[in-house]
Design an enzyme around this catalytic site. Sequence first.
Site, short mmCIF file in Angstrom:
data_model
loop_
_atom_site.label_atom_id
_atom_site.label_comp_id
_atom_site.label_asym_id
_atom_site.label_seq_id
_atom_site.Cartn_x
_atom_site.Cartn_y
_atom_site.Cartn_z
N ASP A 79 54.40 43.28 28.06
CA ASP A 79 54.39 44.30 26.80
C ASP A 79 55.61 45.10 26.99
OD1 ASP A 79 54.28 45.78 24.87
OD2 ASP A 79 52.07 46.28 24.98
N GLU A 120 55.71 41.03 22.78
CA GLU A 120 55.51 41.73 21.57
C GLU A 120 56.70 42.31 20.89
OE1 GLU A 120 51.95 44.40 21.53
OE2 GLU A 120 52.93 45.64 20.07
N ASP A 138 38.80 44.13 21.38
CA ASP A 138 38.21 44.89 22.66
C ASP A 138 37.34 45.80 21.91
OD1 ASP A 138 37.72 46.30 24.85
OD2 ASP A 138 39.54 46.78 25.52
N SER A 192 43.06 43.67 30.98
CA SER A 192 44.06 44.69 30.92
C SER A 192 44.23 45.11 32.54
CB SER A 192 43.73 45.98 30.12
OG SER A 192 42.93 46.56 30.65
N GLY A 229 41.96 50.58 19.26
CA GLY A 229 40.95 51.80 18.98
C GLY A 229 40.33 51.64 17.99
N ALA A 266 42.98 44.44 16.51
CA ALA A 266 42.14 43.65 15.22
C ALA A 266 41.00 43.72 15.06
CB ALA A 266 42.72 42.30 15.27
N SER A 267 40.04 44.63 16.04
CA SER A 267 38.53 44.89 16.00
C SER A 267 38.20 45.15 14.39
CB SER A 267 38.20 45.78 16.81
OG SER A 267 38.09 45.47 18.04
N ASP A 303 46.31 41.11 29.64
CA ASP A 303 46.76 41.58 28.42
C ASP A 303 47.71 42.97 28.56
OD1 ASP A 303 46.29 42.41 25.73
OD2 ASP A 303 44.40 43.31 25.89
N ASN A 339 43.08 39.45 18.78
CA ASN A 339 42.73 40.30 20.19
C ASN A 339 41.57 41.33 19.61
OD1 ASN A 339 44.88 39.29 21.34
ND2 ASN A 339 45.41 41.01 22.38
P1 13P Z 1 41.18 46.68 19.58
O1 13P Z 1 41.12 48.13 19.95
O2 13P Z 1 41.36 46.50 17.92
O3 13P Z 1 39.89 45.91 19.78
O4 13P Z 1 42.43 45.77 19.90
C1 13P Z 1 42.22 45.03 21.12
C2 13P Z 1 43.47 44.55 21.58
O5 13P Z 1 44.55 44.69 20.97
C3 13P Z 1 43.58 44.36 23.19
O6 13P Z 1 44.87 43.91 23.55
O1 G3H Z 2 44.93 46.86 24.10
C1 G3H Z 2 44.40 47.32 25.08
C2 G3H Z 2 43.06 47.21 25.45
O2 G3H Z 2 42.05 47.56 24.43
C3 G3H Z 2 42.75 47.39 26.94
O3 G3H Z 2 42.37 48.46 27.07
O4 G3H Z 2 43.47 49.55 29.20
O5 G3H Z 2 41.43 50.66 28.39
O6 G3H Z 2 41.24 48.25 29.41
P1 G3H Z 2 42.23 49.19 28.28
ZN ZN Z 3 46.63 45.08 22.39
#
Ligand code: 13P
Ligand code: G3H
Ligand code: ZN
Length: 315
Positions: free
Chosen positions: A109, A139, A261, A55, A185, A218-219, A87, A259
Amino acid sequence: MDYKDFGLVNTKEVFSDALSRHYAVPAFNFYNMETLKAIVMAARETQSPVMLAVSESALKYMGEDLLMGMIQGMNIKPEEKIALHLDHGSSFEACVKAIKLGFSSVMIDGSKLPFEENAELAKTVSNFAHQFDVSVEAELGTLSGIEDENTHSEYSSYTNPDDVVNFVNITNIDSLAIAIGTSHGAYKRKSDNEKLRFDILEKIASALPDFPLVLHGASSIPQEFVNTINKFGGNLSNARGIPADQLRTAVEKNICKINVDSDSRLAFTAGIRETLATKPEIFNPRDYLNAGMQNIYNNCISEIRTIMNSENKIK
Ligand code: 13P
Ligand code: G3H
Ligand code: ZN
């Protein structure tokens, strides 16, 4: 720098392979040496293609030179099918910067903009990126953001299937992120009954057959990590993700990039909290950082196998 000098690939070949062999390329976010190493080692162990997602805030945190130095230090080979991906790029300038650094894929984005402005911005990025053989993701539709105080404060605005063909034709992008009920999140659903909108995904996939679709937010939020964090001093009540079976269904319906994170954040934090709490005598950061890194490594392997179906797909 040219991304090919780092042994990286763009997403063209992997996405078309993912569509024909019904798997998703995992896009795991990283922000330091531990997260990067865990993800690359997991991809190598499983022989899975992978996208290393950064990111803008992670890029700022690491610093450009250190980030690219770490990428160089991973000795990536083109046959490993590893992409370096920006990202949620917020502007044309951010995408240009990433491409000049050596990223092989960028997301622009503009999902919060009106359709025409979003399309215009994505087209501008596409025109620039394609000169360098860099892939572009954009997107349509917006995901709800990270909720404050564990409550769902925003609603998702789903992607309108009637818009997608027009958007792809105008922009000439290489993949499209869509909103079908996921969110960023650790607090994604109020109840276990909530389901992704597969009806919308099916309409999009039939309007755009053989076009790479992307799922953000998608976590799956593994409860073992949530429980460990809560047991050792954390406070993450009601954290809930997208169940693995729903993600697998999405992969069968043309989602070819997923994705993740938050899962790695939880894995890292769980390992660190548990180590510090159970071994109060230690104060060498390598001990607890290594525990976090191992958790991410194991979780990436598990998701590659049980969600992405991308194991052994580099050949
Ligand atoms: P999560 O918060 O579900 O892991 O999503 C990550 C994401 O979309 C990063 O671009
Ligand atoms: O989709 C967002 C990612 O989880 C990145 O988040 O800007 O806190 O690194 P961040
Ligand atoms: Zn994302």
